[in-house]
Design a protein around this motif. Structure first.
Motif, PDB file in Angstrom:
ATOM      1  N   THR A  19     -60.915  69.012 -67.344  1.00 26.74           N
ATOM      2  CA  THR A  19     -59.601  69.615 -67.106  1.00 26.74           C
ATOM      3  C   THR A  19     -59.218  69.434 -65.650  1.00 26.74           C
ATOM      4  O   THR A  19     -59.955  69.850 -64.750  1.00 26.74           O
ATOM      5  N   ILE A  20     -58.096  68.800 -65.436  1.00 30.29           N
ATOM      6  CA  ILE A  20     -57.576  68.553 -64.089  1.00 30.29           C
ATOM      7  C   ILE A  20     -56.351  69.435 -63.893  1.00 30.29           C
ATOM      8  O   ILE A  20     -55.379  69.328 -64.643  1.00 30.29           O
ATOM      9  N   VAL A  21     -56.409  70.320 -62.923  1.00 30.96           N
ATOM     10  CA  VAL A  21     -55.275  71.188 -62.611  1.00 30.96           C
ATOM     11  C   VAL A  21     -54.439  70.511 -61.527  1.00 30.96           C
ATOM     12  O   VAL A  21     -54.969  70.150 -60.472  1.00 30.96           O
ATOM     13  N   ALA A  22     -53.150  70.334 -61.800  1.00 27.60           N
ATOM     14  CA  ALA A  22     -52.263  69.639 -60.857  1.00 27.60           C
ATOM     15  C   ALA A  22     -50.928  70.364 -60.789  1.00 27.60           C
ATOM     16  O   ALA A  22     -50.586  71.170 -61.666  1.00 27.60           O
ATOM     17  N   GLN A  23     -50.221  70.071 -59.743  1.00 26.07           N
ATOM     18  CA  GLN A  23     -48.882  70.644 -59.552  1.00 26.07           C
ATOM     19  C   GLN A  23     -47.849  69.523 -59.522  1.00 26.07           C
ATOM     20  O   GLN A  23     -48.160  68.376 -59.156  1.00 26.07           O
ATOM     21  N   SER A  24     -46.652  69.884 -59.901  1.00 26.69           N
ATOM     22  CA  SER A  24     -45.569  68.899 -59.940  1.00 26.69           C
ATOM     23  C   SER A  24     -44.660  69.056 -58.727  1.00 26.69           C
ATOM     24  O   SER A  24     -44.611  70.129 -58.105  1.00 26.69           O
ATOM     25  N   LYS A  25     -43.947  68.013 -58.425  1.00 26.15           N
ATOM     26  CA  LYS A  25     -42.975  68.021 -57.339  1.00 26.15           C
ATOM     27  C   LYS A  25     -41.666  67.443 -57.862  1.00 26.15           C
ATOM     28  O   LYS A  25     -41.655  66.355 -58.451  1.00 26.15           O
ATOM     29  N   ALA A  43     -49.017  64.050 -59.478  1.00 28.14           N
ATOM     30  CA  ALA A  43     -50.013  63.106 -58.960  1.00 28.14           C
ATOM     31  C   ALA A  43     -51.406  63.714 -59.109  1.00 28.14           C
ATOM     32  O   ALA A  43     -51.606  64.916 -58.863  1.00 28.14           O
ATOM     33  N   PHE A  44     -52.353  62.893 -59.500  1.00 31.49           N
ATOM     34  CA  PHE A  44     -53.722  63.369 -59.691  1.00 31.49           C
ATOM     35  C   PHE A  44     -54.688  62.208 -59.463  1.00 31.49           C
ATOM     36  O   PHE A  44     -54.302  61.033 -59.445  1.00 31.49           O
ATOM     37  N   THR A  45     -55.947  62.548 -59.290  1.00 29.55           N
ATOM     38  CA  THR A  45     -57.016  61.558 -59.176  1.00 29.55           C
ATOM     39  C   THR A  45     -58.125  61.947 -60.147  1.00 29.55           C
ATOM     40  O   THR A  45     -58.542  63.116 -60.179  1.00 29.55           O
ATOM     41  N   ALA A  46     -58.612  60.964 -60.921  1.00 28.78           N
ATOM     42  CA  ALA A  46     -59.624  61.272 -61.930  1.00 28.78           C
ATOM     43  C   ALA A  46     -60.451  60.036 -62.209  1.00 28.78           C
ATOM     44  O   ALA A  46     -59.999  58.902 -62.017  1.00 28.78           O
ATOM     45  N   LEU A 216     -57.742  57.396 -68.752  1.00 30.38           N
ATOM     46  CA  LEU A 216     -57.618  56.413 -67.689  1.00 30.38           C
ATOM     47  C   LEU A 216     -58.530  55.235 -67.983  1.00 30.38           C
ATOM     48  O   LEU A 216     -59.718  55.413 -68.288  1.00 30.38           O
ATOM     49  N   ALA A 217     -57.990  54.043 -67.893  1.00 29.59           N
ATOM     50  CA  ALA A 217     -58.808  52.846 -68.118  1.00 29.59           C
ATOM     51  C   ALA A 217     -59.758  52.609 -66.963  1.00 29.59           C
ATOM     52  O   ALA A 217     -60.846  52.052 -67.148  1.00 29.59           O
ATOM     53  N   ALA A 218     -59.357  53.027 -65.770  1.00 27.90           N
ATOM     54  CA  ALA A 218     -60.197  52.833 -64.590  1.00 27.90           C
ATOM     55  C   ALA A 218     -60.033  54.049 -63.689  1.00 27.90           C
ATOM     56  O   ALA A 218     -59.000  54.722 -63.703  1.00 27.90           O
ATOM     57  N   PRO A 219     -61.045  54.378 -62.911  1.00 25.36           N
ATOM     58  CA  PRO A 219     -60.916  55.536 -62.015  1.00 25.36           C
ATOM     59  C   PRO A 219     -59.871  55.277 -60.937  1.00 25.36           C
ATOM     60  O   PRO A 219     -59.612  54.147 -60.554  1.00 25.36           O
TER      61      PRO A 219
END
Length: 548
Positions: A19-25, A43-46, A216-219
């Motif tokens: 679970t990735i918690v992110a915020q929107s702009k 935007a996120f990184t995973a 995601l296909a790639a990190p």
């Protein structure tokens, strides 16, 4: 061997969902006359594999029907849900301005505390000196019965100490105004810092959470773009319209007024304004067949009322043809603003900030200069002065939308009006205020019959009126003078008139009975128009007409 196989299975299996918690702009906004379309970026990184993305800063009024999701390259979206209740906790993100405002408030609070301590120190010095003086006074009173030499020595000591304490108190009182002023300034600075922080920090209103599955296909980094429609936003045009008679033109400064009450601030967004109205119906009203029938009144009267109390149901085909059972389709409720021509879109060149519910943002659009002809218009029947009128064509190539307009004439502010929609190439006329130097009068001269301007008998009425325009200015004015006479749609009611000078136009602006004279009134002179009207009808009939 068994250990090696287990290790290979673990490596080959996809990564467990995280679970990735992110915020929107909010990055872009398109505002309509009612409502707005918001574009958000998450935007996120995973790492590569399956994940659950949780976005917890959407407004609670988010409509799932209008929500659209578009992932960046390399990101695939699965199922998603929108929740407005039993929401997970969220950490409120702070902008750089909020962080700076909090630091400023902390510094101002520290200064206020130091100023209060300094004031307390000055007050303590005064209190201590006064206490010392009081004590020395009591000490002198208790030694009244001692020997003379000792008493004299004590008195000298008390006097010196009282003098020193009094001087200390005076010095402290001298420092008191500065300390009080410093404390007041520190308190005001603290209040200003608090207000600045509150202006940047909106209340944590109810919100909705978006949970979506993605892979995601790639990190690496990824971006999800969200678009949604919200109701609580609007824009309207504003105009400053200036008539320059010397230049023979009208200059129109266009501006836009934007406001929103969506539950969140818009900061640094790309703003687009559109004349489209997505809340309106997309198609015209349906027309239903209208069946008329004839009947014989005598035949119908012979039939019993009871036979028609419960009529047989109509066949489906009859209903389709006759329309007897179809409901009357009323037009949908429309907004008060009517637009002409194609949709117009205005893209503002710079990012803008619009606070939630507390700000009306005015944006300058452009300036349009169009040739204009101006003249005075006089209606002596009702007005005491003539009015300046300017006629011009909209040669801007764009529709001028309806909106409030502030009017100026030759540099002087005249007032305000509501501009109607003006299509490209259309001609319009605007009023630019009273001309006090052009005085109007409508009189009815005495007649031999004793009536004032009116001669009447059983089947005839004659009326004479004099229309006067007095020019008190030092320039000659072109003036259009308007008057109305009765008109008839019956052959037996004959209406004639005689005007001196003759009229320039009859049935002006397609209005029956409206007469117009285009005259020039020289400076310092008066122009009179004599208008005689006669109405006649056959004997035995009566005239039924309102009198002005």
């Amino acid at each position: 061997m068994r250990f090696l196989l287990g290790f290979m299975l673990v490596v080959a299996a996809p990564l467990q969902a995280e679970t990735i918690v992110a915020q929107s702009k909010i990055t872009a906004v398109t505002v309509y006359p009612q409502g707005a379309r918001l574009t958000r970026e998450v935007a996120f990184t995973a790492p590569a594999g399956m994940h659950d993305l949780l976005v917890t800063d959407l407004p609670q009024a988010t409509d799932p029907q209008t929500l659209r999701i578009a992932p960046s390259e390399g990101v695939k979206i699965g199922a998603y849900s929108l929740r407005t209740d039993r929401l997970p906790p969220r950490a409120a993100a702070k902008s750089a301005d909020q962080i700076a405002a909090e630091a400023a408030l902390e510094a101002a609070t520290a200064v206020a505390i130091s100023a209060q301590l300094a004031l307390d120190g000055v007050t303590a010095r005064i209190t201590a000196a006064n206490a010392q003086i009081a004590y020395l006074g009591r000490l002198g009173a208790t030694d009244a019965k001692t020997e003379t030499e000792v008493l004299q020595s004590t008195a000298r000591m008390i006097g010196a100490e009282v003098l020193a304490a009094a001087q200390t108190a005076l010095a402290a009182r001298a420092d008191l105004p500065a300390a009080q002023k410093a404390l007041k300034a520190a308190d005001e600075a603290q209040q200003d810092a608090q207000a600045a922080l509150e202006a940047l920090s909106r209340p944590d209103k109810d919100y909705a959470a978006l949970s979506l599955a993605l892979s995601l296909a790639a990190p690496g980094p990824g971006v999800i773009e969200l678009t949604q429609f919200v109701d609580a936003a609007t824009w309207s045009p504003l105009y400053d319209i200036a008539l320059d008679r010397a230049a023979g033109q009208v200059v129109i400064d266009r501006a836009l007024l934007v406001s929103q009450d969506t539950g969140e601030d818009w900061a640094g967004v790309a703003l687009t304004l559109s004349t489209a109205q997505p809340g309106n119906r997309p198609d015209p009203t349906t027309l239903w067949p209208d069946l008329h029938r004839i009947y014989d009144p005598a035949e119908r009267s012979e039939k019993s009322v009871g036979r028609f109390a419960s009529p047989a149901p109509m066949a489906e085909a009859d209903m389709a043809v006759g329309g007897m059972a179809e409901p009357v389709m009323e037009p949908a409720l429309m907004t008060s603003v009517a637009f002409q021509g194609d949709i117009v879109v205005y893209a503002y060149p710079n990012p803008v900030d619009i606070a939630d519910g507390v700000e009306n943002l005015r944006l300058a659009l452009d300036q349009i200069a169009v040739p204009a002809s101006s003249k005075a218009q006089a209606i002596p029947r009702y007005d005491a002065t003539a009015f300046m009128m300017a006629e011009f064509s909209n040669n801007s190539g764009q529709i001028l939308l309806p909106g409030p307009a502030t009017l100026t004439r030759d540099g002087a502010m005249i007032g305000q009006t509501q501009l109607e929609a003006i299509a490209p190439g259309a001609k319009t006329t605007l009023g630019f205020g009273a001309i006090e130097g052009l005085r109007l009068k409508r009189s009815m001269p005495s007649r031999a019959e004793g009536d004032r301007g009116v001669f009447s008998k059983s089947n005839q009425i004659e009326e004479t009126a004099v229309l006067s325009v007095e020019n008190l200015t030092d320039e000659a004015w072109p003036v259009r003078i308007l008057e109305v006479i009765p008109h008839s749609e019956q052959e037996d009611l004959v209406i004639t008139f005689v005007a001196v000078p003759p009229v320039t136009e009859q049935d002006t602006d397609d209005k029956r009975g409206v007469l117009a004279w285009d005259l020039t009134v020289p400076a310092g002179q008066t122009q009179d128009i004599t208008l005689s009207t006669r109405e006649s009808w056959p004997e035995g009939k009566e005239l039924n007409a309102p009198r002005y």
